[in-house]
Design a protein around this motif. Structure first.
Motif, PDB file in Angstrom:
ATOM      1  N   LEU A 219      69.602  35.250  36.477  1.00  0.00           N
ATOM      2  CA  LEU A 219      70.592  34.175  36.389  1.00  0.00           C
ATOM      3  C   LEU A 219      69.908  32.816  36.289  1.00  0.00           C
ATOM      4  O   LEU A 219      70.292  31.970  35.473  1.00  0.00           O
ATOM      5  N   VAL A 220      68.886  32.618  37.100  1.00  0.00           N
ATOM      6  CA  VAL A 220      68.175  31.338  37.078  1.00  0.00           C
ATOM      7  C   VAL A 220      67.413  31.170  35.766  1.00  0.00           C
ATOM      8  O   VAL A 220      67.408  30.073  35.180  1.00  0.00           O
ATOM      9  N   LYS A 221      66.806  32.235  35.281  1.00  0.00           N
ATOM     10  CA  LYS A 221      66.086  32.154  34.016  1.00  0.00           C
ATOM     11  C   LYS A 221      67.024  31.743  32.880  1.00  0.00           C
ATOM     12  O   LYS A 221      66.687  30.875  32.061  1.00  0.00           O
ATOM     13  N   GLN A 222      68.207  32.342  32.837  1.00  0.00           N
ATOM     14  CA  GLN A 222      69.170  31.982  31.803  1.00  0.00           C
ATOM     15  C   GLN A 222      69.632  30.530  31.950  1.00  0.00           C
ATOM     16  O   GLN A 222      69.843  29.823  30.961  1.00  0.00           O
ATOM     17  N   ALA A 223      69.783  30.080  33.184  1.00  0.00           N
ATOM     18  CA  ALA A 223      70.207  28.703  33.421  1.00  0.00           C
ATOM     19  C   ALA A 223      69.145  27.707  32.964  1.00  0.00           C
ATOM     20  O   ALA A 223      69.470  26.650  32.413  1.00  0.00           O
ATOM     21  N   ILE A 224      67.882  28.040  33.190  1.00  0.00           N
ATOM     22  CA  ILE A 224      66.799  27.165  32.730  1.00  0.00           C
ATOM     23  C   ILE A 224      66.828  27.032  31.217  1.00  0.00           C
ATOM     24  O   ILE A 224      66.661  25.937  30.663  1.00  0.00           O
ATOM     25  N   ILE A 225      67.074  28.146  30.536  1.00  0.00           N
ATOM     26  CA  ILE A 225      67.164  28.126  29.075  1.00  0.00           C
ATOM     27  C   ILE A 225      68.334  27.254  28.630  1.00  0.00           C
ATOM     28  O   ILE A 225      68.208  26.425  27.709  1.00  0.00           O
ATOM     29  N   GLN A 226      69.477  27.409  29.304  1.00  0.00           N
ATOM     30  CA  GLN A 226      70.655  26.608  28.942  1.00  0.00           C
ATOM     31  C   GLN A 226      70.442  25.131  29.251  1.00  0.00           C
ATOM     32  O   GLN A 226      70.937  24.257  28.530  1.00  0.00           O
ATOM     33  N   ALA A 227      69.740  24.842  30.338  1.00  0.00           N
ATOM     34  CA  ALA A 227      69.512  23.446  30.725  1.00  0.00           C
ATOM     35  C   ALA A 227      68.541  22.741  29.786  1.00  0.00           C
ATOM     36  O   ALA A 227      68.472  21.513  29.768  1.00  0.00           O
ATOM     37  N   LYS A 228      67.763  23.541  29.034  1.00  0.00           N
ATOM     38  CA  LYS A 228      66.792  23.000  28.079  1.00  0.00           C
ATOM     39  C   LYS A 228      65.802  22.056  28.753  1.00  0.00           C
ATOM     40  O   LYS A 228      65.528  20.945  28.280  1.00  0.00           O
TER      41      LYS A 228
ATOM     42  N   LEU B 182      58.181  28.237  36.345  1.00  0.00           N
ATOM     43  CA  LEU B 182      59.002  29.226  37.041  1.00  0.00           C
ATOM     44  C   LEU B 182      58.073  30.091  37.887  1.00  0.00           C
ATOM     45  O   LEU B 182      57.203  30.782  37.358  1.00  0.00           O
ATOM     46  N   ILE B 183      58.262  30.026  39.187  1.00  0.00           N
ATOM     47  CA  ILE B 183      57.356  30.675  40.130  1.00  0.00           C
ATOM     48  C   ILE B 183      58.136  31.709  40.945  1.00  0.00           C
ATOM     49  O   ILE B 183      59.174  31.394  41.526  1.00  0.00           O
TER      50      ILE B 183
ATOM     51  N   GLU C 252      56.230  33.965  33.056  1.00  0.00           N
ATOM     52  CA  GLU C 252      56.212  33.564  31.650  1.00  0.00           C
ATOM     53  C   GLU C 252      57.521  34.004  31.015  1.00  0.00           C
ATOM     54  O   GLU C 252      57.926  35.150  31.125  1.00  0.00           O
ATOM     55  N   PHE C 253      58.206  33.070  30.357  1.00  0.00           N
ATOM     56  CA  PHE C 253      59.489  33.427  29.726  1.00  0.00           C
ATOM     57  C   PHE C 253      59.738  32.541  28.516  1.00  0.00           C
ATOM     58  O   PHE C 253      59.063  31.537  28.345  1.00  0.00           O
TER      59      PHE C 253
END
Length: 212
Positions: free
Chosen positions: A127-136, A141-142, A211-212
């Protein structure tokens, strides 16, 4: 920013890092995704009581680590349901996390390990990974392990690339704060294996660069 599935994961996984950041004057934002209610079939009165208890325990623990109440967010999703959210609920949760990321613009984001042997923990990572992508936004990410080392043979769970990205971080100077913060979670530590808790009382914390 630290994202924690339940009230106590943040302290077990990266309480020392939180305390060190605060001692150096670095702002730390902590977000809890679930309400920590426990078993879904428990009586409503009990669930309400444990939700309030765990919230207060979280505030106390984070105060010990140096985080003010104004920097703590509770999304209050039902405990144990993060992997099973409907599409609408999932999108709403990602939007909430995205808004927090955009608001605070963190340089580092801490999340449970993506293979942490707990469904809510692994769902929090996604969920957080997807949010980071959306937030641009660009962040480090640790990942912090909570159940990973307890429940799984390390060499079977992790790839060589995961192990290569591992870092041990000394928390000697704030070790006492972390131990006291863990002790604040009275409702939880009575139910956890003694050996499990002992694993978090040492002078180092382990992190994985994602890494993402």
């Amino acid at each position: 920013m630290v994202f924690s599935p339940h009230q106590d994961d943040e302290t077990f996984g990266c309480g020392g890092m939180i305390a060190l950041k605060r001692e150096y004057g670095v702002p730390v934002i902590v977000t809890f995704l679930t309400n920590g209610q426990g078993a879904a079939n428990a009586e409503p009165n009990y669930q309400h009581k444990i939700i309030q208890t765990r919230k207060q325990e979280a505030l106390t623990a984070l105060q010990i680590l140096g985080v003010e109440p104004s920097a703590i967010h509770f999304l209050e999703k039902p405990d144990g349901t993060l992997p099973d959210l409907t599409l609408e609920e999932k999108q709403q949760t990602i939007a909430q996390i995205t808004a927090l990321l955009v608001q605070h613009q963190p340089e580092e984001v801490y999340v449970p390990h993506h293979q942490d042997c707990h469904r809510d923990h692994e769902a929090t990572y996604e969920l957080v990974k997807q949010a980071i992508i959306q937030a641009k936004i660009s962040v480090d990410l640790i990942e912090y392990p909570v159940w990973l080392f307890w429940r799984a043979p390390l060499l079977l769970m992790l790839k060589l690339s995961d192990i290569a990205a591992t870092a041990c971080f000394s928390i000697v100077s704030v070790q006492d704060k972390k131990i006291r913060a863990i002790s604040s979670y009275h409702s939880q530590i009575v139910n956890l294996p003694r050996g499990f808790i002992q694993g978090f009382l040492g002078s180092e914390e382990i992190f994985f660069k994602s890494e993402f």
